[in-house]
Design a protein around this motif. Structure first.
Motif, short mmCIF file in Angstrom:
data_model
loop_
_atom_site.label_atom_id
_atom_site.label_comp_id
_atom_site.label_asym_id
_atom_site.label_seq_id
_atom_site.Cartn_x
_atom_site.Cartn_y
_atom_site.Cartn_z
N ALA A 57 -7.54 22.34 12.44
CA ALA A 57 -8.53 22.93 11.81
C ALA A 57 -8.45 24.30 11.78
O ALA A 57 -8.66 25.11 10.67
N GLY A 58 -8.33 24.94 12.95
CA GLY A 58 -8.18 26.30 13.07
C GLY A 58 -7.26 27.24 12.24
O GLY A 58 -7.74 27.88 11.39
N PRO A 59 -6.00 27.09 12.18
CA PRO A 59 -5.01 27.62 11.28
C PRO A 59 -5.15 27.17 9.88
O PRO A 59 -5.29 28.18 8.98
N VAL A 60 -5.66 25.95 9.68
CA VAL A 60 -6.09 25.73 8.13
C VAL A 60 -7.15 26.58 7.62
O VAL A 60 -7.10 27.11 6.49
N VAL A 61 -8.43 26.55 8.38
CA VAL A 61 -9.38 27.38 8.01
C VAL A 61 -9.12 28.92 7.85
O VAL A 61 -9.41 29.54 7.05
N PHE A 62 -8.49 29.50 9.08
CA PHE A 62 -8.04 31.04 8.84
C PHE A 62 -7.16 31.32 7.68
O PHE A 62 -7.12 32.26 7.07
N ALA A 63 -6.26 30.28 7.59
CA ALA A 63 -5.12 30.54 6.44
C ALA A 63 -5.84 30.50 5.06
O ALA A 63 -5.50 31.42 4.11
N VAL A 64 -6.64 29.47 4.65
CA VAL A 64 -7.62 29.58 3.52
C VAL A 64 -8.45 30.58 3.33
O VAL A 64 -8.47 31.13 2.33
N ALA A 65 -9.17 31.09 4.64
CA ALA A 65 -9.87 32.42 4.52
C ALA A 65 -8.80 33.43 4.03
O ALA A 65 -9.31 34.45 3.06
N ALA A 66 -7.74 33.57 4.45
CA ALA A 66 -6.78 34.71 4.36
C ALA A 66 -6.53 34.68 2.95
O ALA A 66 -6.24 35.61 2.13
N LEU A 67 -6.07 33.70 2.40
CA LEU A 67 -5.71 33.25 0.70
C LEU A 67 -6.79 33.55 -0.08
O LEU A 67 -6.50 34.17 -1.19
N LEU A 68 -7.92 33.28 0.24
CA LEU A 68 -9.09 33.74 -0.41
C LEU A 68 -9.40 35.08 -0.53
O LEU A 68 -9.78 35.68 -1.62
N ILE A 69 -9.30 35.71 0.51
CA ILE A 69 -9.53 37.17 0.71
C ILE A 69 -8.28 37.78 -0.40
O ILE A 69 -8.59 38.71 -1.08
N TYR A 70 -7.20 37.39 -0.09
CA TYR A 70 -6.02 37.78 -0.80
C TYR A 70 -6.00 37.62 -2.52
O TYR A 70 -5.81 38.48 -3.10
N ALA A 71 -6.55 36.40 -2.68
CA ALA A 71 -6.78 36.03 -4.25
C ALA A 71 -7.81 37.19 -4.84
O ALA A 71 -7.52 37.64 -6.03
N ASN A 72 -8.81 37.20 -3.93
CA ASN A 72 -9.63 37.96 -4.42
C ASN A 72 -9.35 39.57 -4.58
O ASN A 72 -9.63 40.10 -5.74
N GLY A 73 -8.44 39.94 -3.73
CA GLY A 73 -7.98 41.27 -3.98
C GLY A 73 -7.02 41.47 -5.28
O GLY A 73 -6.68 42.54 -5.83
N GLU A 74 -6.17 40.46 -5.32
CA GLU A 74 -5.27 40.37 -6.40
C GLU A 74 -5.86 40.69 -7.85
O GLU A 74 -5.14 41.24 -8.73
N LYS A 75 -7.10 40.24 -7.94
CA LYS A 75 -7.63 40.47 -9.06
C LYS A 75 -8.02 41.90 -9.52
O LYS A 75 -8.08 42.24 -10.63
N LYS A 76 -7.91 42.78 -8.39
CA LYS A 76 -8.24 44.19 -8.39
C LYS A 76 -6.93 44.75 -8.83
O LYS A 76 -5.98 44.26 -8.94
N LYS A 77 -7.03 45.95 -9.58
CA LYS A 77 -5.87 46.70 -9.85
C LYS A 77 -5.16 47.26 -8.66
O LYS A 77 -5.96 47.51 -7.73
N ASP A 78 -3.94 47.75 -8.99
CA ASP A 78 -3.21 48.71 -7.85
C ASP A 78 -3.15 48.13 -6.61
O ASP A 78 -2.88 48.66 -5.56
N ILE A 79 -2.89 46.50 -6.43
CA ILE A 79 -2.59 45.94 -5.29
C ILE A 79 -1.12 45.50 -5.26
O ILE A 79 -0.75 45.09 -6.18
#
Length: 498
Positions: free
Chosen positions: A476-498
């Motif tokens: 569960a550890g790697p899965v939880v941390f990986a999902v959190a990282a992907l969510l942060i990254y996806a949220n950042g991709e919505k912004k400009k200049d990334i």
């Protein structure tokens, strides 16, 4: 101003001490002897050859190729593979160090207690109606807050503290080496743990380490004892003449650490008989380092003809020195690891991934706002674990299990990214140890396979013994941390200049 910045650059010796402090765990030697006796040595040699030394080569090649990048391992993986791959890897790696900090905030007081009292008295600490666990929690909050206040003043303050930690561990090893040699001379070369045949370097005297499953679990222990060299990789840009100094520092530290572990385990057998000293029920992984070094002092005293009471006093003072050295070493590691992983996470990744002013780097080249937020998170978690009773302790135990694998999966990211790194001819590589590209790729595959096996076995080993909860937590550890990282990254991709 340029002269001031030059003074802040890390020298070769300072870099080696920082690597040594971050990677070399003195307690790993007595713990290894406790688990496997001389049988630990081949596994450390195997781990050094198949993982640590080639992995250090990779870090040196990465570091010199990306010497102008401030993002450490994120920058390396991003340039070699891609930003999403790099962000997931570095976020999982960083998350595990936050949990490590939470753990150390409470446990660092054990070696300090040994320094002052000669034994661990932390279970008896209490003040103002607080029990020992709660007192350690309050002390932990004070500790992480003090670390932040000192670290935010710049890298020069951190290097002074980590250098003291590195010197303390070096002195501790000198005490072990010289003490063991003197005892060997006084006893005319007779070892307390006798070497009867080559099988002494294969079989374990520990009854719990007699089957394939337990022996393989020790290989995992040996591999993880080498962890941490990537933590200082974010300091390439703060090293004098980084193209030459950084790879040289990594290689010298890797050689010292690899030889040091095996030599230390061998020397312990000179003054420690496993059955006579380490077979008691009160001996465990937490206190075995103090028991072994106390025994060094006692055996030295008795070998010199001192009375039993004087020999006991010598042993107690050696144990105090061990406590002081390990306290200083943990202090050095805490300062390095409270700053370096966060620096790589914040500096390497696009600023707009982070909310508000979290990505701001101040005039001391420190991610000051992110450090403050990290301090708050660690302090709150320390208080929660110490004040929350048994349920909070159970939660933290599961959190530690979740990070056991998450901490080493980034090694898989780095070693697999290295394969892509060597394939890309457009990346300038001023320092190459593995000259042949095909051989370098082969080594990358081998290291990835070794770390992959270690992680796989770490995950399934509890389930083999019926502990399915631990296995689930480690998955569960790697899965939880990986999902959190992907969510942060996806949220950042919505912004400009990334």
């Amino acid at each position: 101003m340029a002269e001031n910045n030059k003074q802040k650059k890390l020298t070769l010796i300072t870099l080696i001490l920082m690597i040594f402090t971050s990677v070399f765990g003195f307690a790993n030697m007595p713990r290894s002897f406790y688990l496997m006796g001389y049988g630990a040595i081949p596994w450390f040699i195997l781990g050094g050859i198949t993982y640590f030394i080639p992995f250090a080569f990779m870090m040196a090649e990465y570091g010199s190729a990306f010497k102008d990048e401030k993002g450490g391992i994120y920058s390396w993986m991003e340039k070699s593979v891609g930003p999403k791959f790099a962000f997931v890897g570095v976020f999982m790696w960083y998350s595990s160090y936050v949990v490590w900090m939470i753990n150390i905030c409470s446990t660092i007081w054990i070696p300090l207690s040994n320094t002052i009292f000669g034994i661990d008295t932390t279970s008896n600490w209490g003040i103002l109606g607080l029990n020992s666990t709660q007192v350690l929690g309050v002390l932990g909050v004070i500790w992480v807050s003090a670390t932040y206040l000192i670290s935010k003043r710049g890298i020069s303050k951190i290097t002074k503290i980590t250098s003291v930690g590195g010197i303390a561990v070096a002195l501790l090893n000198i005490v072990l080496i010289i003490g063991a040699i003197i005892i060997s001379i006084l006893n005319k070369g007779q070892f307390r743990e006798e070497i009867t045949s080559t099988m002494s370097f294969v079989n374990s005297p520990n009854p719990a380490y007699q089957n394939v499953s337990s022996v393989l679990s020790f290989l995992v222990f040996a591999l993880f004892a080498y962890g941490g060299i990537e933590a200082v990789s974010g300091l390439v840009d703060q090293t004098e003449n980084p193209e030459k100094t950084f790879p040289k520092g990594i290689l010298m530290a890797a050689a010292i650490i690899s030889v040091g572990y095996s030599l230390g385990i061998f020397l312990i057998g000179i003054f420690t008989n496993w059955a006579g000293t380490l077979s008691g029920e009160n001996i465990n992984m937490a206190n075995v380092a103090y028991v072994v070094m106390n025994n060094l002092g006692y055996t030295l005293g008795s070998s010199m003809g001192l009375s039993n009471s004087l020999s006991i006093q010598v042993g107690n003072w050696v144990a105090r020195f061990v406590g002081l050295s390990m306290f200083l070493a943990l202090t050095g590691a805490f300062f390095t690891l409270s700053y370096s992983p966060l620096k790589q996470l914040i500096e390497g990744t696009p600023a707009k991934l982070w909310p508000g002013k979290m990505a701001v780097i101040d005039e001391n080249e420190m991610p000051i706002n992110a450090m403050f937020i990290q301090t708050i998170i660690v302090a709150v978690m320390v208080l929660f674990v110490s004040m929350g009773g048994s349920s909070a302790k159970l939660f933290f135990t599961m959190l530690v299990l979740m990070t056991n694998v998450a901490m080493t999966i980034p090694y898989l990211f780095l070693s697999s990214a290295y394969i892509s790194f060597r394939k890309k001819d457009n990346i300038e590589k001023p320092f190459i140890i593995l000259k042949s590209k095909s051989f370098a790729i082969f080594i990358g595959v081998i290291v990835t396979a070794v770390v992959g096996f270690a992680n796989f076995f770490t995950i399934i080993e509890p389930a083999i013994h019926g502990d399915y909860k631990s296995t689930f937590a480690m998955i569960a550890g790697p899965v939880v941390f990986a999902v959190a990282a992907l969510l942060i990254y996806a949220n950042g991709e919505k912004k400009k200049d990334i």
